[in-house]
Design a protein around this motif. Structure first.
Motif, PDB file in Angstrom:
ATOM      1  N   ARG A  74       0.929  -1.399  -0.020  1.00 34.37           N
ATOM      2  CA  ARG A  74       0.021   0.044  -0.019  1.00 34.37           C
ATOM      3  C   ARG A  74       0.939   1.268   0.166  1.00 34.37           C
ATOM      4  NH1 ARG A  74       0.262  -2.007   5.668  1.00 34.37           N
ATOM      5  NH2 ARG A  74       1.442  -0.091   6.914  1.00 34.37           N
ATOM      6  N   LEU A  75       0.079   2.356   0.185  1.00 30.63           N
ATOM      7  CA  LEU A  75       1.032   3.529   0.409  1.00 30.63           C
ATOM      8  C   LEU A  75       0.684   4.201   1.753  1.00 30.63           C
ATOM      9  CD1 LEU A  75       0.144   5.518  -2.991  1.00 30.63           C
ATOM     10  CD2 LEU A  75       1.975   3.939  -2.571  1.00 30.63           C
ATOM     11  N   ASP A  76       1.824   4.263   2.486  1.00 29.56           N
ATOM     12  CA  ASP A  76       1.619   5.284   3.981  1.00 29.56           C
ATOM     13  C   ASP A  76       1.987   6.557   3.693  1.00 29.56           C
ATOM     14  OD1 ASP A  76       1.153   2.510   5.173  1.00 29.56           O
ATOM     15  OD2 ASP A  76       3.294   2.391   5.915  1.00 29.56           O
ATOM     16  N   ILE A  77       1.321   7.286   4.491  1.00 32.24           N
ATOM     17  CA  ILE A  77       1.425   8.866   4.343  1.00 32.24           C
ATOM     18  C   ILE A  77       2.812   9.199   5.336  1.00 32.24           C
ATOM     19  CG2 ILE A  77       0.322  10.898   5.221  1.00 32.24           C
ATOM     20  CD1 ILE A  77      -1.035   9.774   2.939  1.00 32.24           C
ATOM     21  N   LYS A  78       3.237   9.930   4.949  1.00 26.32           N
ATOM     22  CA  LYS A  78       4.512  10.491   5.583  1.00 26.32           C
ATOM     23  C   LYS A  78       4.199  11.075   7.108  1.00 26.32           C
ATOM     24  CE  LYS A  78       7.747  10.837   1.726  1.00 26.32           C
ATOM     25  NZ  LYS A  78       9.049  11.403   1.527  1.00 26.32           N
ATOM     26  N   GLN A  79       5.264  11.381   7.968  1.00 29.97           N
ATOM     27  CA  GLN A  79       4.737  12.212   9.055  1.00 29.97           C
ATOM     28  C   GLN A  79       4.632  13.706   9.062  1.00 29.97           C
ATOM     29  OE1 GLN A  79       4.761   8.740   9.496  1.00 29.97           O
ATOM     30  NE2 GLN A  79       4.179   9.804  11.600  1.00 29.97           N
ATOM     31  N   ARG A  80       5.131  14.259   7.909  1.00 26.89           N
ATOM     32  CA  ARG A  80       4.974  15.727   7.579  1.00 26.89           C
ATOM     33  C   ARG A  80       4.681  15.802   6.113  1.00 26.89           C
ATOM     34  NH1 ARG A  80       9.983  19.098   9.522  1.00 26.89           N
ATOM     35  NH2 ARG A  80       9.063  20.507   8.451  1.00 26.89           N
ATOM     36  N   GLU A 134     -12.201  20.584  12.015  1.00 28.07           N
ATOM     37  CA  GLU A 134     -13.800  20.483  12.319  1.00 28.07           C
ATOM     38  C   GLU A 134     -14.314  19.124  12.420  1.00 28.07           C
ATOM     39  OE1 GLU A 134     -14.590  24.958  10.318  1.00 28.07           O
ATOM     40  OE2 GLU A 134     -15.281  22.943   9.122  1.00 28.07           O
ATOM     41  N   ASN A 135     -13.725  18.529  11.585  1.00 23.29           N
ATOM     42  CA  ASN A 135     -14.360  16.898  11.598  1.00 23.29           C
ATOM     43  C   ASN A 135     -13.733  16.045  12.655  1.00 23.29           C
ATOM     44  OD1 ASN A 135     -16.500  16.520   9.236  1.00 23.29           O
ATOM     45  ND2 ASN A 135     -14.870  18.184   8.538  1.00 23.29           N
ATOM     46  N   TYR A 136     -12.474  16.108  12.817  1.00 24.37           N
ATOM     47  CA  TYR A 136     -11.730  15.173  13.539  1.00 24.37           C
ATOM     48  C   TYR A 136     -11.127  15.928  14.827  1.00 24.37           C
ATOM     49  CZ  TYR A 136     -12.809  12.488   9.746  1.00 24.37           C
ATOM     50  OH  TYR A 136     -13.279  11.597   8.670  1.00 24.37           O
ATOM     51  N   GLY A 137     -10.901  17.181  14.987  1.00 21.72           N
ATOM     52  CA  GLY A 137     -10.339  17.878  16.016  1.00 21.72           C
ATOM     53  C   GLY A 137      -8.853  17.816  16.035  1.00 21.72           C
ATOM     54  N   ILE A 138      -8.230  17.609  14.724  1.00 21.36           N
ATOM     55  CA  ILE A 138      -6.919  17.418  14.648  1.00 21.36           C
ATOM     56  C   ILE A 138      -6.271  18.551  14.055  1.00 21.36           C
ATOM     57  CG2 ILE A 138      -7.070  14.833  14.549  1.00 21.36           C
ATOM     58  CD1 ILE A 138      -6.609  14.736  11.520  1.00 21.36           C
ATOM     59  N   VAL A 139      -4.911  18.677  14.305  1.00 24.63           N
ATOM     60  CA  VAL A 139      -4.030  19.855  13.591  1.00 24.63           C
ATOM     61  C   VAL A 139      -2.924  19.079  12.917  1.00 24.63           C
ATOM     62  CG1 VAL A 139      -4.753  21.415  15.589  1.00 24.63           C
ATOM     63  CG2 VAL A 139      -2.770  19.986  15.989  1.00 24.63           C
ATOM     64  N   GLU A 140      -2.254  20.109  12.450  1.00 25.49           N
ATOM     65  CA  GLU A 140      -1.090  19.481  11.440  1.00 25.49           C
ATOM     66  C   GLU A 140      -0.032  18.482  12.340  1.00 25.49           C
ATOM     67  OE1 GLU A 140       1.075  22.209   9.086  1.00 25.49           O
ATOM     68  OE2 GLU A 140       1.703  21.035   7.950  1.00 25.49           O
ATOM     69  N   GLU A 141       0.030  19.172  13.523  1.00 22.52           N
ATOM     70  CA  GLU A 141       1.367  18.179  14.217  1.00 22.52           C
ATOM     71  C   GLU A 141       0.772  16.993  14.754  1.00 22.52           C
ATOM     72  OE1 GLU A 141       3.217  19.704  18.438  1.00 22.52           O
ATOM     73  OE2 GLU A 141       1.542  18.541  18.626  1.00 22.52           O
ATOM     74  N   ASP A 142      -0.444  16.540  14.669  1.00 21.38           N
ATOM     75  CA  ASP A 142      -0.939  15.054  14.719  1.00 21.38           C
ATOM     76  C   ASP A 142      -0.668  14.170  13.731  1.00 21.38           C
ATOM     77  OD1 ASP A 142      -2.406  16.032  16.966  1.00 21.38           O
ATOM     78  OD2 ASP A 142      -4.169  16.547  16.125  1.00 21.38           O
ATOM     79  N   PHE A 143      -0.638  14.756  12.630  1.00 25.32           N
ATOM     80  CA  PHE A 143       0.375  13.723  11.558  1.00 25.32           C
ATOM     81  C   PHE A 143       1.470  12.988  11.660  1.00 25.32           C
ATOM     82  CE2 PHE A 143      -2.601  15.998   8.383  1.00 25.32           C
ATOM     83  CZ  PHE A 143      -3.151  15.054   7.537  1.00 25.32           C
ATOM     84  N   MET A 144       2.282  13.718  12.520  1.00 23.53           N
ATOM     85  CA  MET A 144       3.493  13.464  12.958  1.00 23.53           C
ATOM     86  C   MET A 144       3.528  12.139  13.801  1.00 23.53           C
ATOM     87  SD  MET A 144       5.096  17.515  13.777  1.00 23.53           S
ATOM     88  CE  MET A 144       6.990  16.950  13.956  1.00 23.53           C
ATOM     89  N   VAL A 145       2.430  11.968  14.642  1.00 26.99           N
ATOM     90  CA  VAL A 145       2.106  10.738  15.541  1.00 26.99           C
ATOM     91  C   VAL A 145       1.143   9.920  15.004  1.00 26.99           C
ATOM     92  CG1 VAL A 145       3.495  11.870  17.395  1.00 26.99           C
ATOM     93  CG2 VAL A 145       0.811  12.162  17.196  1.00 26.99           C
ATOM     94  N   ALA A 146       0.617  10.130  13.903  1.00 25.05           N
ATOM     95  CA  ALA A 146      -0.556   9.344  13.395  1.00 25.05           C
ATOM     96  C   ALA A 146      -0.043   8.362  12.184  1.00 25.05           C
ATOM     97  CB  ALA A 146      -1.556  10.174  12.673  1.00 25.05           C
TER      98      ALA A 146
END
Ligand code: MN
Ligand code: MN
Length: 462
Positions: free
Chosen positions: A108-114, A225-237
């Motif tokens: 599959r393809l994984d999304i990078k951390q940033r 608005e939909n998930y309450g997440i911010v850009e930083e959350d990608f770094m640990v998702a």
């Protein structure tokens, strides 16, 4: 002399089954498609498997080891929400186990951390592909996003966008053929570089007044608005991208299935149905569902991690006179089907395989005595004694099977989890479904082979 008895005479499953089994092949195919559609990532597969186990009377490992464990007990273990083990206890664990080991991760393809950026009026997520893919196959197909993310309030979300009919999908661009002169000259493996597998996730800047990166900001606004997440959350998702397609019947006869991730969900689902239908075995039956096979079985959710061995130790420790030697005996006395797919002979690409030894679709579950290539390098070469035993039980239960060598001797090959359990001294052989277009975004397999894979595992576990 009756040459019918002398000569090996293989036939297709479709030529051999009766009316009742023919019906069951299609019914099984429908249940398998439901698994494919609801378990597109290792996390989703793990959740699905455990939910089915609970429905069928399995109790959690943590609960089970508080008390005394006896024959017939059904126990499930959840390892990191990415791998699972299902035990149906036999008489004496130190006599070994019958283990079917499959994997639930897929290429599959994984999304990078940033990952998030915008360029020329589009917002993108950057990816790093996971497992062995042919990169040119991923642009210009509808894609879905599956993720696990925790926001700064500690709320966790399973995100799944692109799988419902009215969901948006995501997309990777490719060059138009009109301007593809240079690209066409490149070798396939280099035509689409890994860093160009960027996913379109937004286009509109409507309502954003800031000058800098308004589309990126619009995407962040939506996610917040939909998930309450911010850009930083990608770094640990963890986000994974898979084709946004449901498993579909193929052909006028609906005898095959096209889907993402037959490798190795076809063996994993067979493994699941087989262990769920195993009652009171003399020898402990185990369904193992592991992660990270596609990247070499590394990490604590993979077969190389010790969670399975530890679980066996914990179960033995509920008995009297526990010692390390009991664990070693349980592992060494075990017999294992390494339940992974193999390549079926493709009429359009016959030249890469030895047609006398490769598996053929519709001819049943494939036994690969060895994998590897160029001198069986790095493979688990199963012992004849074990294969003979399997031949007998398959004969007893009318399991239709064939052999499957992955490719021509000097062409290349692949590995599985087989060698890892063999290190304990267990008898292990690769035994799984032969399929077409392996590791493509959408792969092809036979319903008859899928069903026969289940039948073989059930016969082995009982
Ligand atoms: Mn596999
Ligand atoms: Mn694979």
């Amino acid at each position: 002399m009756n040459f019918e008895e002398l000569e090996l005479n293989s036939k297709s499953i479709w030529q051999l089954v009766g009316e009742e089994e023919h019906r069951e092949i299609y019914a099984y195919g429908d249940r398998y498609k439901n698994f494919l559609d609801n378990a597109k990532t290792e996390r989703e597969a793990c959740k699905f498997i455990i939910a089915e186990a609970v429905k069928n009377g399995f109790v959690s490992f943590e609960e089970a080891i508080k008390g005394k464990i006896k024959q017939g007990d059904k126990i499930y273990l959840n390892n990191k929400n990415k791998s699972a083990v299902l035990f149906v206890m036999g008489e004496d664990l130190t006599e070994g186990m019958r283990i079917v080991g499959s994997h639930i991760d897929c290429p599959r393809l994984d999304i990078k951390q940033r990952p998030l950026y915008e360029d020329l009026e589009m917002a993108f997520l950057k990816t790093h592909y996971y497992g062995g893919i042919k990169k040119y196959q991923w642009p210009t197909i509808p894609l879905a996003l599956h993720g696990y993310v925790v926001n700064s309030n500690g709320e966790s979300f399973d995100i799944r966008i692109g799988e419902n009919e009215d969901d948006p999908v995501f997309y990777i661009n490719d060059l138009l053929p009109h301007l593809g002169a240079d690209q066409n000259k490149k070798v396939l493996g280099e035509a689409i570089p890994g860093e160009s597998l960027n996913i379109v996730v937004g286009h509109s800047s409507y309502g954003i007044k800031e000058d800098k990166n308004p589309i990126k900001k619009a995407v962040l606004k939506y996610l917040n608005e939909n998930y309450g997440i911010v850009e930083e959350d990608f770094m640990v998702a963890e986000f994974e991208v898979v084709p946004a397609t449901k498993a579909r019947d193929v052909g006028f006869d609906r005898a095959m299935i096209a889907a993402h991730g037959h490798d190795d969900r076809i063996c994993s689902y067979a493994n699941l149905e087989a262990i769920l239908k195993t009652e009171n075995p003399k020898i402990t039956a185990v369904g193992l569902f592991v992660d990270k096979e596609e990247i070499g079985s590394v990490g604590n959710s993979s077969m190389s991690a010790k969670f399975f061995e530890n679980a066996v130790a914990e179960i033995l420790a509920t008995g009297e006179n526990y010692s390390d030697i009991l664990v070693r005996r349980a592992m060494a006395n075990s017999k294992v089907l390494s339940a992974d797919v193999t390549a079926a002979l493709d009429p359009d690409f016959k030249e890469v395989m030895d047609s006398k030894n490769a598996a053929v679709v519709g001819y049943g579950i494939a036994m690969s005595k060895y994998t590897g290539a160029r001198g069986k390098s790095g493979c688990n070469d199963a012992n004849s004694e074990f294969l003979v035993e399997l031949r007998d039980i398959f004969k007893r239960d009318n399991v239709i099977w064939q052999t499957g060598e992955l490719g021509k001797v000097d062409q290349g090959g692949g590995g599985t989890i087989a060698y890892i359990l063999a290190e304990y001294g267990a008898e292990v052989v690769d035994m799984g479904t032969a399929m077409l277009s392996m590791h493509a975004p959408v792969e092809l397999a036979s319903k008859a082979d899928a069903y026969m894979t289940f039948k073989a595992y059930k016969s082995f576990l009982k």
